[in-house]
Design an enzyme around this catalytic site. Structure first.
Site, mmCIF file in Angstrom:
data_model
loop_
_atom_site.group_PDB
_atom_site.id
_atom_site.type_symbol
_atom_site.label_atom_id
_atom_site.label_comp_id
_atom_site.label_asym_id
_atom_site.label_seq_id
_atom_site.Cartn_x
_atom_site.Cartn_y
_atom_site.Cartn_z
ATOM 1 N N ASP A 46 0.786 -1.174 0.115
ATOM 2 C CA ASP A 46 -0.017 0.026 -0.012
ATOM 3 C C ASP A 46 0.912 1.214 -0.019
ATOM 4 O O ASP A 46 2.087 1.233 0.368
ATOM 5 C CB ASP A 46 -0.728 -0.069 1.348
ATOM 6 C CG ASP A 46 -1.993 0.913 0.968
ATOM 7 O OD1 ASP A 46 -2.260 1.463 -0.245
ATOM 8 O OD2 ASP A 46 -2.762 1.140 2.076
ATOM 9 N N HIS A 74 2.674 3.214 -8.884
ATOM 10 C CA HIS A 74 2.331 1.911 -9.118
ATOM 11 C C HIS A 74 3.710 1.349 -9.987
ATOM 12 O O HIS A 74 4.227 0.076 -9.513
ATOM 13 C CB HIS A 74 1.275 1.499 -10.064
ATOM 14 C CG HIS A 74 -0.162 1.969 -9.235
ATOM 15 N ND1 HIS A 74 -0.355 1.389 -7.954
ATOM 16 C CD2 HIS A 74 -1.092 2.672 -9.720
ATOM 17 C CE1 HIS A 74 -1.484 1.996 -7.608
ATOM 18 N NE2 HIS A 74 -1.880 2.786 -8.573
ATOM 19 N N LEU A 115 11.066 -20.337 -4.289
ATOM 20 C CA LEU A 115 10.186 -19.628 -4.030
ATOM 21 C C LEU A 115 8.876 -19.610 -4.659
ATOM 22 O O LEU A 115 9.063 -19.533 -5.817
ATOM 23 C CB LEU A 115 10.550 -17.948 -3.811
ATOM 24 C CG LEU A 115 9.658 -16.951 -3.346
ATOM 25 C CD1 LEU A 115 9.177 -17.165 -2.061
ATOM 26 C CD2 LEU A 115 10.055 -15.611 -3.927
HETATM 27 C C1 FPP Z 1 -2.211 0.104 -3.438
HETATM 28 O O1 FPP Z 1 -1.617 1.539 -3.236
HETATM 29 C C2 FPP Z 1 -1.693 -0.692 -4.650
HETATM 30 C C3 FPP Z 1 -2.192 -1.201 -5.385
HETATM 31 C C4 FPP Z 1 -3.782 -1.189 -5.425
HETATM 32 C C5 FPP Z 1 -1.681 -1.896 -6.496
HETATM 33 C C6 FPP Z 1 -0.459 -2.724 -5.971
HETATM 34 C C7 FPP Z 1 0.268 -2.984 -7.239
HETATM 35 C C8 FPP Z 1 1.646 -2.969 -7.489
HETATM 36 C C9 FPP Z 1 2.561 -2.596 -6.168
HETATM 37 C C10 FPP Z 1 2.532 -3.141 -8.419
HETATM 38 C C11 FPP Z 1 2.005 -4.215 -9.339
HETATM 39 C C12 FPP Z 1 2.932 -5.112 -9.556
HETATM 40 C C13 FPP Z 1 3.266 -6.187 -10.324
HETATM 41 C C14 FPP Z 1 4.279 -7.170 -10.411
HETATM 42 C C15 FPP Z 1 2.201 -6.446 -11.039
HETATM 43 P P1 FPP Z 1 -2.558 2.562 -3.398
HETATM 44 O O2 FPP Z 1 -2.579 2.876 -4.968
HETATM 45 O O3 FPP Z 1 -3.943 2.347 -2.932
HETATM 46 O O4 FPP Z 1 -1.997 3.820 -2.632
HETATM 47 P P2 FPP Z 1 -2.631 4.925 -1.785
HETATM 48 O O5 FPP Z 1 -3.220 4.286 -0.739
HETATM 49 O O6 FPP Z 1 -1.407 5.821 -1.425
HETATM 50 O O7 FPP Z 1 -3.424 5.703 -2.747
#
Ligand code: FPP
Length: 253
Positions: free
Chosen positions: A33, A50, A144
Site C-alpha cells: 500500500d 504503481h 520460492l
Molecule cells: C495500493 O496502493 C496498491 C495497489 C492497489 C496496487 C499494487 C500494485 C503494485 C505494487 C504494482 C504491481 C506489480 C506487479 C508485479 C504487477 P494505493 O494506490 O492504494 O496507494 P494509496 O493508498 O497511497 O493511494
C-alpha cells in the site's frame, strides 16, 4: 510447504549482523500500500507510484529468495480496485506483463515459481496471457512460490467456495457432515498452501482490506509507515526479525 529446520539454517549462512536464519516465516503475505501517496508526495501521477511499486516487487522477491521464504503472496489487485479510474485500472492491468517482461529471466534463474489466486478468468486477455505464460514457464521451479493475488477478494473467495460446496453436496460429491476446516480450505484459491505466517502492510494503514480473510486467522501482523515503493530489503528483514520474537499460541497457552 516444508517446515524449516532451524539448526540447519543457522549453520548455512548468516547474512546480516545479528540476524540469524532461524524461525523464518514459511509464508509471507504483503498488502503493498501507499503507491498513490508516494507519487503524490513527489508531484507525480498515481501510476508513477504503481510503476515504482512494480520494481519494489522484484526487490522483495530477491529478499524472499535470499532469506528462504517458501511462499510470497502479494496483494496486487483487489476485486474492489475495479472502482478506480479507468486509466489507473488499465495501467495496473498492464503491469504484470511489464513486470514479467523485465524480470521473468531473473525469476527463472532464481528458481521462482509464479502462481496466482483470485478470479483469473475475469482479467483482460492480455493480462491473463502474460501471467499464464509465466506460470507455464516457471511451473517446474521448486524455489520460492511467488503468488500474485490478482483480482482477489477474500469475501468473493469464500462465496465461490460456498457455491462449489453447495453444488458438490447437491451432486453427492460431498456430504455436509464431512465439511470441516480442512475440507473448506480445499475449496479456496489457496488450496494446498499453508496459511500466511506473517502479514506485512505498508503505508501506515492497519486493516486487512478483504485480503485472505480465512487464511489470516492466526497470522502475525506487521505494519510499517513506509510507502510500498520505498520498501527495501532492510525493511523486510525488520519484519522477519520482529516475527522471530513473536510467540505464536494458536489459542493455546
Ligand atoms: C495500493 O496502493 C496498491 C495497489 C492497489 C496496487 C499494487 C500494485 C503494485 C505494487 C504494482 C504491481 C506489480 C506487479 C508485479 C504487477 P494505493 O494506490 O492504494 O496507494 P494509496 O493508498 O497511497 O493511494
Amino acid at each position: 510447504m516444508s517446515i524449516k529446520l532451524p539448526f540447519l539454517k543457522k549453520k548455512q549462512k548468516k547474512p546480516l549482523n545479528d540476524f540469524e536464519l532461524i524461525n523464518i516465516p514459511s509464508h509471507v503475505a504483503i498488502i503493498m500500500d501507499g503507491n498513490g501517496r508516494w507519487a503524490k508526495k513527489r508531484g507525480l501521477p498515481r501510476i508513477a507510484g504503481h510503476k515504482a511499486g512494480m520494481d519494489t516487487v522484484q526487490t522483495t522477491v530477491r529478499a524472499a529468495v535470499k532469506y528462504e521464504v517458501d511462499v510470497l503472496t502479494l496483494f496486487t489487485f483487489s476485486t474492489e480496485n475495479w472502482k478506480r479510474p479507468k486509466l489507473e485500472v488499465d495501467f495496473l492491468m498492464k503491469l504484470p506483463k511489464e513486470f514479467l517482461h523485465k524480470y521473468l529471466p531473473e525469476l527463472m534463474e532464481n528458481n521462482v515459481r509464479v502462481e496466482t489466486i483470485g478470479d483469473f478468468d475475469s482479467l483482460p486477455a492480455h493480462t491473463r496471457e502474460a501471467v499464464q505464460h509465466a506460470k507455464e514457464q516457471t511451473k517446474e521451479n521448486d524455489g520460492l512460490l511467488l503468488n500474485f493475488a490478482l483480482n482477489y477478494g477474500g469475501r468473493d473467495e469464500i462465496i465461490q467456495a460456498m457455491k462449489q460446496i453447495v453444488t458438490d453436496v447437491e451432486q453427492q460429491q460431498l456430504s455436509a457432515e464431512s465439511l470441516d476446516e480442512h475440507v473448506f480450505a480445499n475449496y479456496l484459491y489457496t488450496k494446498g498452501l499453508s496459511d500466511p505466517d506473517l502479514l506485512i502492510r505498508t503505508s501506515g494503514e492497519q486493516r486487512i482490506s478483504n485480503f485472505l480473510l480465512w487464511q489470516l486467522a492466526y497470522s502475525e501482523f506487521w505494519f510499517t509507515e513506509t510507502y510500498w515503493p520505498d520498501f527495501t530489503e532492510e525493511k523486510f528483514v525488520e519484519a522477519l526479525q520482529d516475527y522471530q520474537l513473536r510467540k505464536r499460541r494458536y489459542g493455546g497457552l
